[in-house]
Design a protein around this motif. Structure first.
Motif: not given
Lengths: 112, 140, 492
Positions: C153-171
């Protein structure tokens, strides 16, 4: 035309940002895909819109448009397609496991 | 509720082959014109997705009994091997060449190593797209 | 042309694809990947040797000449980092063999690990800013997979944020590339450097450079590190070690590369900004490190503090400071990975990450204790270990550049890092055991073996400074004279 594109990009950025700031995970994902669309349009506009024929030797034209930004956009679209689909699958899994798609409830505690 | 998709299924049976043919055309057209392995691969994946929509995933598995992860890996391997070939010949990585050959039936044909690379891209795209779509669609 | 340059990238890539074919035979996967990382270490070592002998090496992909095709460039800076990357990832992989568990192995852990290496090494070697983006994405997509593998559960929760921040920075990355391309009309880094110098770095280009700083700062954790502690905490030790050792460093590499090669004309704005961001990062990072009682958190905040310190070396931007930054970067990659590996072993023995609940480990595990002590001392920069020389050079360069305040903050940070590390050491190893040691899994003792290689490496990096310094010196010189890089790539 560039002015129009500038407005379109601005609006896409605006809507994307708004969606990303919302609480539902699905909206956030839609927001990121709008944001990447805006960026791709920006890349297209930044290299000047149509200045000649399509960059194909068969066209036999005097001037061609710059093919580089189109290649960049294609690459970027592929990448964002992969990432978005991964994000979708992950969000779905997270929804099943955690039972919520509300970012407020996904905050997590520090001491666990 | 049982849905009746006889129209969709009948149309799909015909259209899938049209799309597949078109994807092969796109793949070969890509050498000098718009098209190529990437678009061709997407088009093939689109045909398979249409099948999946009209019938269901089990049918797809039976009709196309391949592991799409392996397809992806094979595609990547082919693309990489064309690159490695240039290492063996001591020219810059990913260098490509072409030549004209007199083939039976086809006559004077231009054959290019870039097409092999493109074949790798084609397989990789089909593999990746289908892996993604199947893994999303699998769950109910 | 030198096809050697593609090898450190090609080896993990071919390995990854091979591993996908053998996804059911875990044992075979281990053999293949274990062999391939070692091969990669030797190839990277040979590349450093070639660059030392013959200067900067380039490779034009497919034979397309430099500003038009994609070019790979290995100067001393990049090749040193590639060598360190291969060594660190080899140690982490061997650690993972014993600790990662069947569940993750079944879900393509080893292929993703190799893909991560492809991305990291590609980012170091590429000479094209859009290709840098692509390599970043290869690295990030594999890191998404590695961070979520296991699916708690912890991994799913934190990885969502990790991916989101990286998508924005890639954009944002693509947007900055678009602006840059609109202004100067090229994306090859050497050619960019020439064009920016010709056009003069006016307001527009400086703004674009700050955009790049934001993008890379997000990836490196330079001031914009808020996403980092949460997401680095959730994966298992072997993965966190790779992340802590390599991922943020790629962002730092990108910052150093762009601001020494392309945007070096207006240091009054850009480098001052980097300097103050670095100071803030150091302070905030070290405050985090002394605030928490969780071994993972403390180490993670130490990553942040180190990022600030290296960025400060770039801000000072003279010979000594840049050499210090390079030396410290190499040292930090090794020592951070080492600390996370050791932290993983400690947690495996005690069964908790909270240092208040540990104690007395020195009596039962003296080797582990001394290794941790050496690693902590190296991190702080006690001579003669590896952190000392880098720190000394950065401080010397910072004072020479007149950044007295920030240098002071840097020294203060070092002191507080010492405090945070000693707090772990005293709580975990001294005293008496507070709770009975949990029965570790079979083979946990072997996990110190890959870590001990890194311990030896930090000692060698410190004691052998005399032999290593010429390499660092060459790297620093190339960074200070962009002309060398441009000449090598464009060959005018």
């Amino acid at each position: 035309m560039e002015i129009l594109m500038a407005f379109a990009i601005g609006i896409l950025f605006m809507v994307g940002t708004y969606l990303i700031l919302s609480r539902s995970l699905l909206r956030i994902i839609l927001g990121t895909s709008l944001l990447t669309h805006a960026v791709h349009l920006l890349l297209l506009t930044m290299s000047r819109l149509k200045t000649g024929a399509a960059p194909l030797l068969g066209e036999k034209a005097g001037t061609y448009v710059d093919p580089l930004p189109q290649a960049l956009i294609l690459t970027s679209i592929v990448i964002s397609f992969g990432v978005t689909s991964f994000f979708f699958v992950l969000a779905y899994r997270a929804y099943q496991e955690l039972g919520t798609d509300d970012m407020e409830q996904l905050r997590g505690r520090d001491d666990e | 509720m049982k849905t009746n998709d006889v129209i969709l299924q009948t149309v799909a049976k015909v259209v899938v082959f049209l799309i597949l043919t078109f994807s092969v055309f796109l793949f070969f057209a890509g050498h000098n014109n718009p098209g190529g392995g990437f678009i061709g691969g997407l088009m093939t994946a689109a045909a398979l997705v249409l099948l999946a929509l009209a019938f269901d995933l089990q049918t797809i598995r039976k009709v196309v009994p391949v592991d799409f992860r392996k397809v992806m890996a094979i595609g990547l391997m082919i693309a990489l091997l064309t690159g490695i070939g240039s290492l063996v010949l001591d020219v810059p990585f990913l260098s490509h060449t072409f030549g004209h050959f007199d083939l039976p039936l086809l006559g004077d044909t231009e054959l290019a190593t870039a097409t092999l690379f493109d074949l790798g891209v084609y397989l990789a795209v089909v593999g990746v797209t289908m892996t993604i779509i199947l893994s999303i669609g699998e769950d109910h | 042309m030198n096809n050697l340059l593609i090898m450190p990238l090609l080896i993990p890539l071919v390995t990854a694809v091979l591993l996908v074919f053998f996804y059911k035979q875990i044992r075979l996967q281990k053999w293949i990947s274990g062999f391939s990382v070692l091969a990669n270490v030797s190839v990277a070592g040979y590349m450093v040797h070639v660059v030392r002998q013959d200067g900067i090496q380039t490779l034009n992909m497919g034979g397309w000449a430099a500003p038009y095709g994609i070019v790979f460039v290995a100067d001393m800076f990049a090749s040193l980092l590639v060598l360190t990357t291969t060594v660190v990832s080899a140690a982490c992989l061997y650690y993972a063999f014993g600790s990662i568990g069947k569940e993750r192995e079944k879900f393509y852990f080893y292929p993703f690990f190799q893909f991560l290496n492809v991305g990291v090494i590609g980012s170091f070697l590429t000479g094209d800013i859009f290709n840098l983006f692509v390599c970043f994405e290869v690295m990030l997509i594999s890191s998404y997979a590695l961070i979520v593998l296991g699916g708690t559960k912890k991994q799913l929760r934190e990885s969502l944020k990790y991916i989101l921040i990286n998508i924005i920075s890639s954009a944002l990355f693509v947007a900055s590339v678009a602006y840059l391309y609109a202004v100067v009309g090229t994306l090859n880094m050497a050619h960019l450097s020439v064009r920016v110098a010709e056009a003069g770095q006016g307001g527009v280009l400086t703004t674009i450079s700050v955009l790049f700083l934001i993008v890379f700062g997000l990836k490196a954790g330079l001031f914009l590190y808020f996403w980092l502690p949460g997401s680095y905490k959730v994966p298992p030790a072997a993965v966190t070690a790779v992340f802590g050792g390599l991922l943020t460093k790629v962002g730092l590499y990108a910052i150093i590369r762009t601001f020494t090669l392309i945007f070096y004309h207006d240091p009054y704005i850009t480098h001052t900004l980097i300097g103050w961001l670095a100071a803030a990062t150091m302070l905030l990072g070290v405050i985090g490190a002394i605030a928490y009682w969780d071994i993972h958190r403390i180490l993670i905040y130490n990553i942040v503090a180190a990022v600030g310190f290296i960025a400060f070396g770039l801000a000072a931007a003279n010979q000594a400071a840049l050499e210090g930054a390079i030396y410290y970067l190499v040292h930090d990659m090794v020592v951070k990975a080492l600390l996370f590996l050791l932290g993983g072993v400690i947690i495996a023995y005690t069964g908790t990450a909270k240092i208040r609940e540990m104690g007395g480990l020195m009596r039962s595990r003296p080797v582990l204790g001394w290794m941790f002590f050496i690693a902590a001392m190296a991190l702080v920069g006690v001579p003669p270990l590896s952190g000392f020389i880098g720190k000394l050079l950065i401080v010397e360069g910072g004072l020479a550049a007149g950044y007295y305040w920030i240098t002071g903050i840097g020294l203060l940070t070092s002191l507080l890092i010492l405090y945070s590390m000693m707090r772990i050491f005293m709580n975990v190893f001294w005293g008496v055991p507070k709770s009975p040691l949990s029965e570790p899994k079979k083979g946990t003792g072997w996990l110190v073996l890959p870590a001990s290689c890194l311990v030896i490496l930090t000692i060698v990096l410190g004691l052998g400074a005399e032999w290593i310094y010429p390499y660092v010196n060459q790297a620093g010189e190339t960074l200070l004279n962009p002309d060398q890089y441009i000449q090598a790539v464009l060959k005018e």
